[in-house]
Design a protein around this motif. Structure first.
Motif, PDB file in Angstrom:
ATOM      1  N   PRO A  54       0.809  -1.220   0.000  1.00  0.00           N
ATOM      2  CA  PRO A  54       0.000   0.000   0.000  1.00  0.00           C
ATOM      3  C   PRO A  54       0.845   1.274   0.000  1.00  0.00           C
ATOM      4  O   PRO A  54       0.509   2.253  -0.675  1.00  0.00           O
ATOM      5  CB  PRO A  54      -0.831  -0.133   1.271  1.00  0.00           C
ATOM      6  N   VAL A  55       1.947   1.263   0.750  1.00  0.00           N
ATOM      7  CA  VAL A  55       2.813   2.447   0.797  1.00  0.00           C
ATOM      8  C   VAL A  55       3.463   2.698  -0.554  1.00  0.00           C
ATOM      9  O   VAL A  55       3.555   3.844  -1.010  1.00  0.00           O
ATOM     10  CB  VAL A  55       3.877   2.285   1.908  1.00  0.00           C
ATOM     11  N   LYS A  56       3.907   1.650  -1.233  1.00  0.00           N
ATOM     12  CA  LYS A  56       4.524   1.823  -2.550  1.00  0.00           C
ATOM     13  C   LYS A  56       3.522   2.432  -3.532  1.00  0.00           C
ATOM     14  O   LYS A  56       3.873   3.337  -4.307  1.00  0.00           O
ATOM     15  CB  LYS A  56       5.020   0.482  -3.094  1.00  0.00           C
ATOM     16  N   ALA A  57       2.292   1.936  -3.517  1.00  0.00           N
ATOM     17  CA  ALA A  57       1.280   2.443  -4.443  1.00  0.00           C
ATOM     18  C   ALA A  57       1.059   3.943  -4.253  1.00  0.00           C
ATOM     19  O   ALA A  57       0.969   4.697  -5.233  1.00  0.00           O
ATOM     20  CB  ALA A  57      -0.034   1.685  -4.249  1.00  0.00           C
ATOM     21  N   VAL A  58       1.005   4.394  -3.006  1.00  0.00           N
ATOM     22  CA  VAL A  58       0.788   5.817  -2.733  1.00  0.00           C
ATOM     23  C   VAL A  58       2.030   6.631  -3.078  1.00  0.00           C
ATOM     24  O   VAL A  58       1.932   7.737  -3.628  1.00  0.00           O
ATOM     25  CB  VAL A  58       0.397   6.021  -1.254  1.00  0.00           C
ATOM     26  N   ALA A  59       3.203   6.089  -2.791  1.00  0.00           N
ATOM     27  CA  ALA A  59       4.445   6.795  -3.108  1.00  0.00           C
ATOM     28  C   ALA A  59       4.565   7.041  -4.608  1.00  0.00           C
ATOM     29  O   ALA A  59       4.926   8.144  -5.049  1.00  0.00           O
ATOM     30  CB  ALA A  59       5.642   5.992  -2.600  1.00  0.00           C
ATOM     31  N   LEU A  60       4.257   6.039  -5.394  1.00  0.00           N
ATOM     32  CA  LEU A  60       4.335   6.188  -6.853  1.00  0.00           C
ATOM     33  C   LEU A  60       3.308   7.195  -7.353  1.00  0.00           C
ATOM     34  O   LEU A  60       3.567   7.946  -8.303  1.00  0.00           O
ATOM     35  CB  LEU A  60       4.144   4.831  -7.530  1.00  0.00           C
ATOM     36  N   LYS A  61       2.148   7.218  -6.708  1.00  0.00           N
ATOM     37  CA  LYS A  61       1.111   8.194  -7.082  1.00  0.00           C
ATOM     38  C   LYS A  61       1.624   9.622  -6.925  1.00  0.00           C
ATOM     39  O   LYS A  61       1.278  10.509  -7.717  1.00  0.00           O
ATOM     40  CB  LYS A  61      -0.127   7.984  -6.206  1.00  0.00           C
ATOM     41  N   HIS A  62       2.466   9.826  -5.920  1.00  0.00           N
ATOM     42  CA  HIS A  62       3.014  11.162  -5.666  1.00  0.00           C
ATOM     43  C   HIS A  62       4.353  11.395  -6.366  1.00  0.00           C
ATOM     44  O   HIS A  62       4.997  12.426  -6.151  1.00  0.00           O
ATOM     45  CB  HIS A  62       3.183  11.375  -4.167  1.00  0.00           C
ATOM     46  N   GLY A  63       4.786  10.415  -7.172  1.00  0.00           N
ATOM     47  CA  GLY A  63       6.034  10.582  -7.899  1.00  0.00           C
ATOM     48  C   GLY A  63       7.273  10.463  -7.035  1.00  0.00           C
ATOM     49  O   GLY A  63       8.338  11.000  -7.393  1.00  0.00           O
ATOM     50  N   LEU A  64       7.177   9.757  -5.919  1.00  0.00           N
ATOM     51  CA  LEU A  64       8.309   9.602  -5.008  1.00  0.00           C
ATOM     52  C   LEU A  64       9.158   8.395  -5.395  1.00  0.00           C
ATOM     53  O   LEU A  64       8.647   7.412  -5.945  1.00  0.00           O
ATOM     54  CB  LEU A  64       7.808   9.434  -3.570  1.00  0.00           C
ATOM     55  N   THR A  65      10.436   8.461  -5.107  1.00  0.00           N
ATOM     56  CA  THR A  65      11.353   7.358  -5.400  1.00  0.00           C
ATOM     57  C   THR A  65      11.198   6.272  -4.344  1.00  0.00           C
ATOM     58  O   THR A  65      11.221   6.552  -3.142  1.00  0.00           O
ATOM     59  CB  THR A  65      12.811   7.847  -5.412  1.00  0.00           C
ATOM     60  N   VAL A  66      11.036   5.027  -4.809  1.00  0.00           N
ATOM     61  CA  VAL A  66      10.768   3.900  -3.916  1.00  0.00           C
ATOM     62  C   VAL A  66      11.954   2.941  -3.900  1.00  0.00           C
ATOM     63  O   VAL A  66      12.515   2.612  -4.945  1.00  0.00           O
ATOM     64  CB  VAL A  66       9.494   3.146  -4.354  1.00  0.00           C
ATOM     65  N   TYR A  67      12.302   2.487  -2.698  1.00  0.00           N
ATOM     66  CA  TYR A  67      13.348   1.488  -2.507  1.00  0.00           C
ATOM     67  C   TYR A  67      12.737   0.287  -1.800  1.00  0.00           C
ATOM     68  O   TYR A  67      11.965   0.449  -0.857  1.00  0.00           O
ATOM     69  CB  TYR A  67      14.490   2.053  -1.662  1.00  0.00           C
TER      70      TYR A  67
END
Length: 310
Positions: free
Chosen positions: A47-60
């Motif tokens: 769930p956190v990855k999905a929201v991070a990508l929605k905001h254009g944030l870099t995910v590790y």
């Protein structure tokens, strides 16, 4: 504030959203690796990855944050603080001590109560009258870090694990956003927790925790059933099939029947004797069937008094 965010499940999403809304610079989001789900075993993001990508944030998504390569990446990101919310991995000292303000955690209990993995469900199961969230500076112990701030709310009489989850997710997100500028200014000074917790360690809930022991008292079982909604849910057995219990009421009466035996079954629901008092089941779900009100279920499925559950 320049931040790295570490979190994985739905509970952490609200905090990430609030941090973005508040204008903090989120230079990286760290979450657990994707996992296969469903019959097709399709890989699903957290769930956190999905929201991070929605905001254009870099995910590790490191398998282990202890990995030297990942820790080098963290150093390059140079966060002032790392925000940790239900991340799911043990964070080593090398990361805890890396940022200027350390690793700041949102924990869903009134620490030192309910240290551990499932504080929300256990608070309901144990019949607590209040619950809350704590903002703390993490240390090497398990939820033992010094506390910055606490927010408390009362539990409703019909509180479930799911409803409290939603309330504390929102409460924790707002408390963190309110606390961060005060931490930077020095207005909030961390306070040490008492060494001992007044409650047992809030261990992770398993599916087996949902199995009803009818020798327990009705009041205790009512709290357990509410605490385990929506997962794993409380269940018993009826004529060889799993019976899931959704809504119940305590009946302070005795019948002379043994625990687990049906006292009555009709328009008022399915009433079952417990070790002390009775439980009236008003909303249930039999294996292979949809969830329904007990009286509707009983119009098409006869249950005789004396039938034993479990």
């Amino acid at each position: 504030m320049r931040l790295v965010f570490m979190g994985t499940p739905d509970f952490a999403v609200g905090t990430l959203e609030k941090l973005v809304e508040a204008g903090h610079e989120i230079v990286g989001v760290v979450t657990q690796p994707d996992k296969p789900k469903g019959r097709s075993m399709t890989m699903q993001p957290t769930p956190v990855k999905a929201v991070a990508l929605k905001h254009g944030l870099t995910v590790y998504q490191p398998k282990r944050v202890r990995e030297a390569e990942f820790q080098e990446t963290l150093k390059e990101l140079a966060p002032e603080a790392i925000i940790v919310v239900a991340f799911g991995q043990i964070i080593p000292d090398s990361i805890l001590n890396m940022p200027k303000y350390g690793c700041i955690n949102v924990h869903a209990s009134l620490l030192p109560k309910y240290r551990g993995a499932a504080p929300i469900q256990w608070a309901v199961i144990d019949g607590e009258k209040t619950a809350g969230v704590t903002i703390m500076k993490m240390d090497a112990g398990l939820d033992t870090g010094d506390m910055y701030s606490v927010a408390e709310i009362p539990l409703a009489a019909d509180e479930t694990g799911g409803s409290l989850f939603d309330k504390l997710s929102e409460l924790g997100a707002q408390l963190l956003v309110d606390s961060l500028p005060k931490i930077v200014s020095g207005e909030l000074v961390p306070v040490a927790q008492p060494a001992e917790s007044p409650t047992d360690y809030a261990r992770m809930i398993t599916k087996e925790d949902g199995r009803i022991d009818w020798t327990k008292g009705a009041a205790e079982l009512e709290c357990r059933i509410r605490g385990l909604i929506p997962w794993p849910g409380a269940f018993s057995r009826l004529n060889g099939k799993t019976l899931k219990l959704w809504k119940i009421q305590v009946v302070e009466e005795e019948s002379g029947l043994e625990p687990g035996q049906v006292v009555s079954a009709g328009k008022g629901g399915l009433v079952v004797q417990t070790g002390k008092g009775q439980l009236r089941i008003t909303d249930l779900q039999l294996e292979g069937k949809k969830r329904m009100e007990a009286d509707a279920f009983l119009r098409g499925y006869a249950v005789e008094p004396g039938t034993r559950l479990g």
